[in-house]
Design a protein around this motif. Structure first.
Motif, PDB file in Angstrom:
ATOM      1  N   GLU A   1       0.846  -1.194   0.000  1.00  0.00           N
ATOM      2  CA  GLU A   1       0.000   0.000   0.000  1.00  0.00           C
ATOM      3  C   GLU A   1       0.879   1.242   0.000  1.00  0.00           C
ATOM      4  O   GLU A   1       2.102   1.156   0.062  1.00  0.00           O
ATOM      5  N   ASP A   2       0.247   2.392  -0.020  1.00  0.00           N
ATOM      6  CA  ASP A   2       0.956   3.671   0.000  1.00  0.00           C
ATOM      7  C   ASP A   2       1.604   3.872   1.376  1.00  0.00           C
ATOM      8  O   ASP A   2       0.921   3.925   2.392  1.00  0.00           O
ATOM      9  N   GLN A   3       2.932   3.941   1.400  1.00  0.00           N
ATOM     10  CA  GLN A   3       3.662   4.181   2.642  1.00  0.00           C
ATOM     11  C   GLN A   3       4.445   5.496   2.564  1.00  0.00           C
ATOM     12  O   GLN A   3       5.440   5.676   3.268  1.00  0.00           O
ATOM     13  N   ASN A   4       3.968   6.412   1.728  1.00  0.00           N
ATOM     14  CA  ASN A   4       4.659   7.690   1.523  1.00  0.00           C
ATOM     15  C   ASN A   4       4.807   8.510   2.794  1.00  0.00           C
ATOM     16  O   ASN A   4       5.726   9.328   2.896  1.00  0.00           O
TER      17      ASN A   4
END
Length: 195
Positions: free
Chosen positions: A169-172
């Protein structure tokens, strides 16, 4: 009071005085012996080498790092248990974290250098931080040391694999962040015994 009574009282007083004086000079045999005794406490001395287990930068999801370190008993008493307390602080570079970075760092405790796939215990840093040191001992150190604990003069190698888990998933939110980890190892003595 009659003369006889006065003389009798005088003689009785003189005898009582003589008895008291004689009692103070009574002679007897004696013998004295002195013992010298010492109670010297032993020492617990757990050492860790190296004292800095991991320092990495520019990590990304999916990266993993294997590190080994030694626990040594340099004291004069056997160590029964080693407790591990985990603490960390997070430097949130952008101030946008909605999750704990420690939830995304997995820690695998491994058996030895030759068997990197043989995991004793696996957890995240966040879970490790929430665990009591006694639970950590039961899951990590007891399987390694067993009932023997850490005898005087012994050294045991510990191997740890850290993984920045790629959850797909998005881990930004973790870009530019840092996690400063502190592990505190505490050695406990064996139970006292009748000796």
């Amino acid at each position: 009071m009659g003369a006889k009574k006065r003389i009798g009282m005088g003689i009785a007083s003189a005898m009582l005085g003589a008895a008291l004086i004689g009692g103070g000079t009574f002679a007897y045999f004696s013998d004295t012996e002195v013992t010298n005794n010492t109670f010297a406490a032993g020492t617990l001395d757990l050492s860790i080498n190296p004292t800095s287990i991991i320092n990495v930068d520019n990590i990304k999801p999916g990266d993993s790092f294997i590190r080994d370190f030694e626990l040594a008993n340099n004291g004069s008493l056997p160590i029964d248990k080693v407790l591990l307390n985990t603490d960390y602080t997070i430097v949130d570079a952008e101030g946008d974290n909605t999750d704990d970075f420690g939830n995304h760092i997995r820690v695998d405790f491994l058996y030895n250098v030759n068997k990197f796939d043989e995991v004793i215990f696996s957890t995240t840093l966040a879970e490790l931080k929430a665990m009591s040191p006694e639970v950590v001992n039961e899951n990590i150190f007891y399987p390694m040391f067993g009932e023997k604990g850490l005898p005087v003069g012994s050294v045991d190698d510990l191997i740890v694999k850290f993984v920045f888990v790629d959850n797909g998933e998005d881990q930004n939110q973790f870009q530019g962040d840092a996690l400063n980890l502190t592990w505190t190892f505490t050695a406990l003595q064996e139970a006292g015994q009748q000796r």
